[in-house]
Design a protein around this motif. Structure first.
Motif, PDB file in Angstrom:
ATOM      1  N   PRO A   1       0.825  -1.221   0.000  1.00  7.54           N
ATOM      2  CA  PRO A   1       0.000   0.000   0.000  1.00  7.54           C
ATOM      3  C   PRO A   1       0.852   1.261   0.000  1.00  7.54           C
ATOM      4  CG  PRO A   1      -0.850  -1.607   1.566  1.00  7.54           C
ATOM      5  CD  PRO A   1       0.447  -2.146   1.071  1.00  7.54           C
ATOM      6  N   THR A   2       1.882   1.276   0.814  1.00  5.36           N
ATOM      7  CA  THR A   2       2.861   2.364   0.807  1.00  5.36           C
ATOM      8  C   THR A   2       4.148   1.819   0.203  1.00  5.36           C
ATOM      9  OG1 THR A   2       1.899   3.321   2.801  1.00  5.36           O
ATOM     10  CG2 THR A   2       4.119   4.033   2.190  1.00  5.36           C
ATOM     11  N   PRO A   3       4.604   2.349  -0.924  1.00  3.45           N
ATOM     12  CA  PRO A   3       5.783   1.772  -1.585  1.00  3.45           C
ATOM     13  C   PRO A   3       7.026   1.824  -0.681  1.00  3.45           C
ATOM     14  CG  PRO A   3       4.630   3.303  -3.043  1.00  3.45           C
ATOM     15  CD  PRO A   3       4.038   3.476  -1.691  1.00  3.45           C
ATOM     16  N   TYR A   4       7.925   0.912  -0.967  1.00  4.43           N
ATOM     17  CA  TYR A   4       9.213   0.901  -0.263  1.00  4.43           C
ATOM     18  C   TYR A   4      10.009   2.158  -0.615  1.00  4.43           C
ATOM     19  CZ  TYR A   4       8.637  -4.124   0.732  1.00  4.43           C
ATOM     20  OH  TYR A   4       8.195  -5.340   1.172  1.00  4.43           O
ATOM     21  N   THR A   5      10.860   2.534   0.295  1.00  5.10           N
ATOM     22  CA  THR A   5      11.893   3.537   0.004  1.00  5.10           C
ATOM     23  C   THR A   5      13.244   2.849   0.159  1.00  5.10           C
ATOM     24  OG1 THR A   5      11.877   4.292   2.305  1.00  5.10           O
ATOM     25  CG2 THR A   5      10.494   5.498   0.735  1.00  5.10           C
ATOM     26  N   PHE A   6      14.206   3.269  -0.670  1.00  2.94           N
ATOM     27  CA  PHE A   6      15.471   2.554  -0.732  1.00  2.94           C
ATOM     28  C   PHE A   6      16.650   3.506  -0.551  1.00  2.94           C
ATOM     29  CE2 PHE A   6      12.448   0.214  -3.358  1.00  2.94           C
ATOM     30  CZ  PHE A   6      12.554  -1.061  -2.834  1.00  2.94           C
ATOM     31  N   ASP A   7      17.690   2.970   0.042  1.00  2.00           N
ATOM     32  CA  ASP A   7      19.015   3.584   0.070  1.00  2.00           C
ATOM     33  C   ASP A   7      19.963   2.544  -0.506  1.00  2.00           C
ATOM     34  OD1 ASP A   7      21.399   4.817   0.491  1.00  2.00           O
ATOM     35  OD2 ASP A   7      21.261   4.906   2.677  1.00  2.00           O
ATOM     36  N   LEU A   8      20.090   2.562  -1.829  1.00  6.58           N
ATOM     37  CA  LEU A   8      20.840   1.499  -2.501  1.00  6.58           C
ATOM     38  C   LEU A   8      22.329   1.567  -2.173  1.00  6.58           C
ATOM     39  CD1 LEU A   8      19.099   1.487  -6.001  1.00  6.58           C
ATOM     40  CD2 LEU A   8      18.575   0.132  -3.966  1.00  6.58           C
ATOM     41  N   GLY A   9      22.839   2.742  -1.831  1.00  2.00           N
ATOM     42  CA  GLY A   9      24.251   2.833  -1.462  1.00  2.00           C
ATOM     43  C   GLY A   9      24.578   2.026  -0.230  1.00  2.00           C
ATOM     44  N   ASN A  10      23.616   1.888   0.681  1.00  2.00           N
ATOM     45  CA  ASN A  10      23.779   1.062   1.878  1.00  2.00           C
ATOM     46  C   ASN A  10      23.070  -0.288   1.770  1.00  2.00           C
ATOM     47  OD1 ASN A  10      25.346   2.857   3.435  1.00  2.00           O
ATOM     48  ND2 ASN A  10      23.537   4.046   3.994  1.00  2.00           N
ATOM     49  N   LEU A  11      22.559  -0.599   0.548  1.00  2.00           N
ATOM     50  CA  LEU A  11      21.818  -1.853   0.323  1.00  2.00           C
ATOM     51  C   LEU A  11      20.716  -2.000   1.362  1.00  2.00           C
ATOM     52  CD1 LEU A  11      24.742  -4.337  -0.548  1.00  2.00           C
ATOM     53  CD2 LEU A  11      23.129  -3.253  -2.113  1.00  2.00           C
ATOM     54  N   THR A  12      19.896  -0.952   1.488  1.00  2.00           N
ATOM     55  CA  THR A  12      18.865  -0.911   2.515  1.00  2.00           C
ATOM     56  C   THR A  12      17.527  -0.540   1.888  1.00  2.00           C
ATOM     57  OG1 THR A  12      20.526  -0.144   4.075  1.00  2.00           O
ATOM     58  CG2 THR A  12      18.249   0.050   4.769  1.00  2.00           C
ATOM     59  N   GLY A  13      16.467  -1.194   2.361  1.00  2.00           N
ATOM     60  CA  GLY A  13      15.106  -0.849   1.984  1.00  2.00           C
ATOM     61  C   GLY A  13      14.277  -0.580   3.227  1.00  2.00           C
ATOM     62  N   PHE A  14      13.350   0.379   3.139  1.00  2.00           N
ATOM     63  CA  PHE A  14      12.531   0.771   4.283  1.00  2.00           C
ATOM     64  C   PHE A  14      11.068   0.508   3.948  1.00  2.00           C
ATOM     65  CE2 PHE A  14      16.319   3.405   4.156  1.00  2.00           C
ATOM     66  CZ  PHE A  14      16.831   3.253   5.428  1.00  2.00           C
ATOM     67  N   ASP A  15      10.400  -0.218   4.848  1.00  2.00           N
ATOM     68  CA  ASP A  15       8.989  -0.554   4.680  1.00  2.00           C
ATOM     69  C   ASP A  15       8.213   0.097   5.825  1.00  2.00           C
ATOM     70  OD1 ASP A  15       6.529  -1.597   4.122  1.00  2.00           O
ATOM     71  OD2 ASP A  15       7.072  -3.702   4.489  1.00  2.00           O
ATOM     72  N   SER A  16       7.390   1.088   5.497  1.00  2.00           N
ATOM     73  CA  SER A  16       6.619   1.803   6.522  1.00  2.00           C
ATOM     74  C   SER A  16       5.236   1.204   6.752  1.00  2.00           C
ATOM     75  CB  SER A  16       6.471   3.276   6.122  1.00  2.00           C
ATOM     76  OG  SER A  16       5.840   3.390   4.857  1.00  2.00           O
ATOM     77  N   ASN A  17       4.924   0.104   6.092  1.00  2.00           N
ATOM     78  CA  ASN A  17       3.625  -0.540   6.274  1.00  2.00           C
ATOM     79  C   ASN A  17       3.605  -1.348   7.569  1.00  2.00           C
ATOM     80  OD1 ASN A  17       2.229  -0.059   3.508  1.00  2.00           O
ATOM     81  ND2 ASN A  17       4.298  -0.767   2.982  1.00  2.00           N
TER      82      ASN A  17
END
Length: 216
Positions: free
Chosen positions: A38-54
């Motif tokens: 429902p809420t898209p992921y946000t990414f920090d590809l430089g740190n190989l990290t994804g954020f899920d706020s759901n």
């Protein structure tokens, strides 16, 4: 750059047989490659990290495993679709962008040392540091470059000379100081050098104590 091995590249789309089984799925059933939230992921590809706020759909082991699998799949999809990929003799290379999330320091910032007596004096008088010179100096007598200090250093010049010129005024002052009129004239340069070293060490310790008192 992050390296992806050519042989392992096909399994970047996560295979259900390679991850923990999810409830309601058999081991032979492949999970979908696309992941929607429902809420898209946000990414920090430089740190190989994804954020899920759901919010978590389930807190059971299988629910947490499914949520982690979806997050990993979404991160892999983002890497493969946004980062440039090149093929080299070493394998497939994937270039990561600069990191956008600042990471905390492992240790606190170092405490600034209080200025020494000389640094305070130089700042007051506007004296700037001299450029660092090399550790060697040219010896005209031998025609070679010798170290300024230490073993066979230029500061020991004259200590091993077989013939020593005697300065009458310095000799009389030295004899008056010793009281008995005796002493080794040849050892005088070495004694003066060692005394200069000890004097500088005493001044350094005194300046260090003074700077600590000033800081407190």
């Amino acid at each position: 750059m992050s390296k992806v091995n050519e042989e392992k590249a096909p399994i970047l789309a996560a295979d259900a047989s390679e991850v923990a089984p999810v409830s309601g799925l058999s081991n032979n059933q492949r999970l979908p490659v696309t992941v929607s939230r429902p809420t898209p992921y946000t990414f920090d590809l430089g740190n190989l990290t994804g954020f899920d706020s759901n919010p978590l759909p389930s807190t059971t082991d299988s629910g947490l495993a499914a949520n982690a699998r979806d997050g990993a799949q979404a991160l892999i999809n983002q890497l493969l679709t946004t980062c440039p990929i090149s093929s080299t003799s070493s394998g497939v290379l994937l270039s990561l962008p600069p990191a956008s999330t600042p990471l905390p320091r492992e240790k606190p910032l170092p405490v600034a040392k209080p200025p020494t007596k000389w640094q305070q004096f130089a700042l007051k008088k506007g004296i700037k540091d001299k450029k660092k010179e090399g550790k060697l100096v040219y010896d005209e007598a031998t025609g070679d470059w010798v170290p300024k200090w230490g073993y066979k250093g230029a500061n020991k010049k004259g200590e091993d000379d077989w013939l020593v010129e005697v300065d009458e005024e310095k000799e009389r002052a030295r004899e008056a100081k010793l009281g008995d009129g005796r002493g080794n004239t040849r050892a005088l340069p070495r004694r003066e050098r060692l005394e200069s070293v000890r004097r500088n060490e005493r001044k350094m310790r005194a300046n260090d104590r003074k700077s600590r008192k000033t800081a407190t």
